[in-house]
Design a protein around this motif. Structure first.
Motif, PDB file in Angstrom:
ATOM      1  N   THR A 157       0.828  -1.202   0.000  1.00 18.40           N
ATOM      2  CA  THR A 157       0.000   0.000   0.000  1.00 18.40           C
ATOM      3  C   THR A 157       0.864   1.254   0.000  1.00 18.40           C
ATOM      4  O   THR A 157       0.481   2.276  -0.569  1.00 18.40           O
ATOM      5  CB  THR A 157      -0.947   0.006   1.204  1.00 18.40           C
ATOM      6  OG1 THR A 157      -0.190  -0.225   2.402  1.00 18.40           O
ATOM      7  CG2 THR A 157      -1.991  -1.076   1.061  1.00 18.40           C
ATOM      8  N   ARG A 158       2.032   1.199   0.598  1.00 17.37           N
ATOM      9  CA  ARG A 158       2.951   2.337   0.576  1.00 17.37           C
ATOM     10  C   ARG A 158       3.431   2.594  -0.848  1.00 17.37           C
ATOM     11  O   ARG A 158       3.547   3.746  -1.277  1.00 17.37           O
ATOM     12  CB  ARG A 158       4.131   2.062   1.508  1.00 17.37           C
ATOM     13  CG  ARG A 158       5.208   3.114   1.495  1.00 17.37           C
ATOM     14  CD  ARG A 158       4.728   4.480   1.887  1.00 17.37           C
ATOM     15  NE  ARG A 158       4.114   4.490   3.186  1.00 17.37           N
ATOM     16  CZ  ARG A 158       3.532   5.558   3.735  1.00 17.37           C
ATOM     17  NH1 ARG A 158       3.503   6.702   3.078  1.00 17.37           N
ATOM     18  NH2 ARG A 158       2.977   5.499   4.911  1.00 17.37           N
ATOM     19  N   ALA A 159       3.701   1.542  -1.605  1.00 14.20           N
ATOM     20  CA  ALA A 159       4.141   1.706  -2.996  1.00 14.20           C
ATOM     21  C   ALA A 159       3.012   2.282  -3.853  1.00 14.20           C
ATOM     22  O   ALA A 159       3.264   3.090  -4.753  1.00 14.20           O
ATOM     23  CB  ALA A 159       4.613   0.379  -3.563  1.00 14.20           C
ATOM     24  N   ILE A 160       1.771   1.898  -3.575  1.00 19.40           N
ATOM     25  CA  ILE A 160       0.630   2.433  -4.321  1.00 19.40           C
ATOM     26  C   ILE A 160       0.490   3.930  -4.056  1.00 19.40           C
ATOM     27  O   ILE A 160       0.285   4.726  -4.982  1.00 19.40           O
ATOM     28  CB  ILE A 160      -0.671   1.691  -3.945  1.00 19.40           C
ATOM     29  CG1 ILE A 160      -0.598   0.242  -4.435  1.00 19.40           C
ATOM     30  CG2 ILE A 160      -1.885   2.388  -4.529  1.00 19.40           C
ATOM     31  CD1 ILE A 160      -1.735  -0.627  -3.958  1.00 19.40           C
ATOM     32  N   ARG A 161       0.651   4.340  -2.794  1.00 12.10           N
ATOM     33  CA  ARG A 161       0.559   5.764  -2.460  1.00 12.10           C
ATOM     34  C   ARG A 161       1.669   6.555  -3.139  1.00 12.10           C
ATOM     35  O   ARG A 161       1.444   7.641  -3.661  1.00 12.10           O
ATOM     36  CB  ARG A 161       0.657   5.952  -0.947  1.00 12.10           C
ATOM     37  CG  ARG A 161      -0.583   5.519  -0.204  1.00 12.10           C
ATOM     38  CD  ARG A 161      -0.364   5.633   1.278  1.00 12.10           C
ATOM     39  NE  ARG A 161       0.076   6.975   1.611  1.00 12.10           N
ATOM     40  CZ  ARG A 161      -0.476   7.740   2.534  1.00 12.10           C
ATOM     41  NH1 ARG A 161      -1.502   7.282   3.214  1.00 12.10           N
ATOM     42  NH2 ARG A 161      -0.009   8.946   2.796  1.00 12.10           N
ATOM     43  N   THR A 162       2.884   6.002  -3.141  1.00 12.05           N
ATOM     44  CA  THR A 162       4.009   6.687  -3.769  1.00 12.05           C
ATOM     45  C   THR A 162       3.810   6.758  -5.276  1.00 12.05           C
ATOM     46  O   THR A 162       4.111   7.781  -5.901  1.00 12.05           O
ATOM     47  CB  THR A 162       5.319   5.963  -3.439  1.00 12.05           C
ATOM     48  OG1 THR A 162       5.424   5.799  -2.024  1.00 12.05           O
ATOM     49  CG2 THR A 162       6.513   6.736  -3.942  1.00 12.05           C
ATOM     50  N   LEU A 163       3.299   5.681  -5.868  1.00 12.47           N
ATOM     51  CA  LEU A 163       3.033   5.655  -7.302  1.00 12.47           C
ATOM     52  C   LEU A 163       1.990   6.711  -7.674  1.00 12.47           C
ATOM     53  O   LEU A 163       2.137   7.402  -8.687  1.00 12.47           O
ATOM     54  CB  LEU A 163       2.555   4.266  -7.709  1.00 12.47           C
ATOM     55  CG  LEU A 163       2.534   3.898  -9.164  1.00 12.47           C
ATOM     56  CD1 LEU A 163       3.928   4.000  -9.765  1.00 12.47           C
ATOM     57  CD2 LEU A 163       2.012   2.492  -9.340  1.00 12.47           C
TER      58      LEU A 163
END
Length: 78
Positions: free
Chosen positions: A53-59
């Protein structure tokens, strides 16, 4: 299939759960992985990835997959 983020490489953490009496038991913390379809503007295709979920937010913040890979190349080279 291993529970690893496709972009950041996040995987499980292993440690000890410690009770009040100091008894130690092995425990794991798994990353919150979600399946996400990401559009790649270079190839014009949609790619299905397992992302934390952190990668989705950063993306979402960076804007596109190519910008993410350019900015965070130290994560996916490993």
């Amino acid at each position: 299939m291993a529970r690893v983020c496709d972009l950041t490489g996040k995987r499980r953490l292993v440690g000890n759960k410690v009770s009040h009496a100091k008894n130690r038991t092995k425990m794991t913390q798994k990353p919150n992985l979600q399946t996400k379809r990401v559009f790649d503007p270079v190839t014009g295709q949609t790619i299905k990835l397992r992302l934390s979920t952190r990668a989705i937010r950063t993306l979402d913040k960076v804007g596109s997959l190519q910008k993410f890979l350019k900015k965070y190349k130290h994560l996916w080279n490993a």
